[in-house]
Design a protein around this motif. Structure first.
Motif, PDB file in Angstrom:
ATOM      1  N   LYS A  50       1.178  -0.617   6.894  1.00 49.98           N
ATOM      2  CA  LYS A  50       1.487   0.732   6.411  1.00 49.98           C
ATOM      3  C   LYS A  50       0.272   1.331   5.717  1.00 49.98           C
ATOM      4  O   LYS A  50      -0.087   2.487   5.938  1.00 49.98           O
ATOM      5  CB  LYS A  50       2.675   0.672   5.449  1.00 49.98           C
ATOM      6  N   ARG A  51      -0.370   0.551   4.872  1.00 51.03           N
ATOM      7  CA  ARG A  51      -1.541   1.034   4.144  1.00 51.03           C
ATOM      8  C   ARG A  51      -2.766   1.162   5.038  1.00 51.03           C
ATOM      9  O   ARG A  51      -3.711   1.879   4.694  1.00 51.03           O
ATOM     10  CB  ARG A  51      -1.858   0.098   2.977  1.00 51.03           C
ATOM     11  N   SER A  52      -2.758   0.485   6.173  1.00 56.86           N
ATOM     12  CA  SER A  52      -3.901   0.520   7.087  1.00 56.86           C
ATOM     13  C   SER A  52      -3.891   1.740   7.993  1.00 56.86           C
ATOM     14  O   SER A  52      -4.888   1.996   8.690  1.00 56.86           O
ATOM     15  CB  SER A  52      -3.916  -0.734   7.971  1.00 56.86           C
ATOM     16  N   LYS A  53      -2.799   2.487   7.984  1.00 55.30           N
ATOM     17  CA  LYS A  53      -2.694   3.639   8.881  1.00 55.30           C
ATOM     18  C   LYS A  53      -3.827   4.618   8.599  1.00 55.30           C
ATOM     19  O   LYS A  53      -4.057   5.022   7.459  1.00 55.30           O
ATOM     20  CB  LYS A  53      -1.345   4.330   8.706  1.00 55.30           C
ATOM     21  N   GLY A  54      -4.544   4.989   9.652  1.00 52.59           N
ATOM     22  CA  GLY A  54      -5.689   5.876   9.520  1.00 52.59           C
ATOM     23  C   GLY A  54      -6.995   5.146   9.292  1.00 52.59           C
ATOM     24  O   GLY A  54      -8.063   5.761   9.325  1.00 52.59           O
ATOM     25  N   LEU A  55      -6.910   3.840   9.065  1.00 53.97           N
ATOM     26  CA  LEU A  55      -8.109   3.030   8.809  1.00 53.97           C
ATOM     27  C   LEU A  55      -8.339   1.997   9.906  1.00 53.97           C
ATOM     28  O   LEU A  55      -9.089   1.049   9.723  1.00 53.97           O
ATOM     29  CB  LEU A  55      -7.970   2.315   7.455  1.00 53.97           C
ATOM     30  N   GLU A  56      -7.693   2.193  11.033  1.00 52.44           N
ATOM     31  CA  GLU A  56      -7.720   1.184  12.093  1.00 52.44           C
ATOM     32  C   GLU A  56      -9.125   0.893  12.617  1.00 52.44           C
ATOM     33  O   GLU A  56      -9.398  -0.210  13.086  1.00 52.44           O
ATOM     34  CB  GLU A  56      -6.823   1.627  13.256  1.00 52.44           C
ATOM     35  N   PHE A  57     -10.020   1.870  12.538  1.00 51.31           N
ATOM     36  CA  PHE A  57     -11.357   1.692  13.096  1.00 51.31           C
ATOM     37  C   PHE A  57     -12.422   1.551  12.014  1.00 51.31           C
ATOM     38  O   PHE A  57     -13.612   1.636  12.296  1.00 51.31           O
ATOM     39  CB  PHE A  57     -11.694   2.863  14.027  1.00 51.31           C
ATOM     40  N   SER A  58     -11.981   1.340  10.801  1.00 53.14           N
ATOM     41  CA  SER A  58     -12.931   1.119   9.714  1.00 53.14           C
ATOM     42  C   SER A  58     -13.617  -0.232   9.921  1.00 53.14           C
ATOM     43  O   SER A  58     -12.963  -1.226  10.208  1.00 53.14           O
ATOM     44  CB  SER A  58     -12.195   1.144   8.373  1.00 53.14           C
ATOM     45  N   PRO A  59     -14.928  -0.295   9.772  1.00 48.41           N
ATOM     46  CA  PRO A  59     -15.652  -1.553  10.016  1.00 48.41           C
ATOM     47  C   PRO A  59     -15.549  -2.509   8.836  1.00 48.41           C
ATOM     48  O   PRO A  59     -15.052  -2.163   7.757  1.00 48.41           O
ATOM     49  CB  PRO A  59     -17.092  -1.081  10.217  1.00 48.41           C
ATOM     50  N   GLU A  60     -16.026  -3.715   9.028  1.00 51.85           N
ATOM     51  CA  GLU A  60     -16.131  -4.682   7.936  1.00 51.85           C
ATOM     52  C   GLU A  60     -16.936  -4.066   6.797  1.00 51.85           C
ATOM     53  O   GLU A  60     -17.949  -3.410   7.025  1.00 51.85           O
ATOM     54  CB  GLU A  60     -16.811  -5.950   8.441  1.00 51.85           C
ATOM     55  N   ARG A  61     -16.446  -4.250   5.572  1.00 52.11           N
ATOM     56  CA  ARG A  61     -17.013  -3.687   4.346  1.00 52.11           C
ATOM     57  C   ARG A  61     -16.706  -2.207   4.197  1.00 52.11           C
ATOM     58  O   ARG A  61     -17.255  -1.532   3.317  1.00 52.11           O
ATOM     59  CB  ARG A  61     -18.526  -3.912   4.253  1.00 52.11           C
ATOM     60  N   GLY A  62     -15.832  -1.669   5.040  1.00 51.09           N
ATOM     61  CA  GLY A  62     -15.489  -0.255   4.980  1.00 51.09           C
ATOM     62  C   GLY A  62     -14.257   0.016   4.127  1.00 51.09           C
ATOM     63  O   GLY A  62     -13.826  -0.806   3.317  1.00 51.09           O
TER      64      GLY A  62
END
Length: 227
Positions: A50-62
């Protein structure tokens, strides 16, 4: 430092459940051998996604990693406050693949929300600590984790492995640590710095690779199911 230690295992980010259980059991085994209390917290993976929604393509350390650290450190600090612990810290800060400042900032934010709780800062990424970590891993024959833990890191690790001509990760079939020198070398400052230097455009690459993929359950409709 003369501190009594309790392990609080709260890692709902780890995916799939099989990988989560393997890592948890390794922690429990070591805690039992050392006589260290072990708190088995909830596996509320739904909250992580749920909290990851919108962050699916954030890289490592992002930004997604910041969210993940905040989520887990806040739950840890809340437990500490409720049970009389003065300090919290995290093994995430030991890995050179993690941004120590990012990890420590999450710990400090969490502790600040609970009176009487402090975040215990140490430089865990020194050469001596890294070698000691992998010596313990080898001596204990710990399960060798091949990705950070979440489904996104599994995806990204396999994307990188494919580009290197390597087979995908087989969850639950990882080797055990056995060679502390070789394992330390894989996490050397030079190797880690080189990886992030060479993958600065990784987020854009992920969006290009996965951004248009869909899976909506309509069997046989390839136009709507291209995942």
């Amino acid at each position: 430092d003369g501190l009594d230690v309790t392990i609080y295992f709260y890692n709902p980010n780890i995916h799939p459940r099989r990988e989560y259980e393997i890592r948890k059991e390794e922690n429990k085994r070591f805690a039992q051998a050392l006589g260290v209390p072990f708190v088995d917290a909830d596996y509320d993976s739904g909250e992580f996604f749920k909290r990851s929604k919108g962050l699916e393509f954030s890289p490592e350390r992002g930004a997604r990693c910041t969210m993940c650290f905040d989520m887990r450190m806040d739950r840890t600090a809340a437990h500490a406050a409720a049970h009389g612990f003065r300090y919290v810290t995290t093994t995430n800060a030991t890995s050179r693949w993690k941004d120590a400042k990012q990890v420590d900032a999450a710990g400090a934010r969490a502790a600040a929300r609970y009176p009487g709780v402090q975040y215990l800062w140490r430089d865990w990424q020194t050469e001596g600590m890294t070698r000691r970590k992998y010596r313990i891993n080898a001596d204990q024959r710990f399960y060798k984790q091949e990705y950070c833990g979440c489904s996104f890191s599994l995806r990204d690790s396999n994307t990188w492995r494919a580009a290197q001509g390597m087979p995908p990760i087989q969850v639950g079939h990882g080797e055990s640590y056995s060679d502390p020198e070789a394992d330390s070398a894989e996490e050397s400052e030079e190797v880690v710095a080189g990886f992030f230097r060479d993958n600065q455009a990784y987020e854009e690459q992920l969006r290009e690779t996965y951004g248009r993929r869909r899976k909506d359950g309509a069997a046989g409709d390839d136009a709507r199911n291209n995942w």
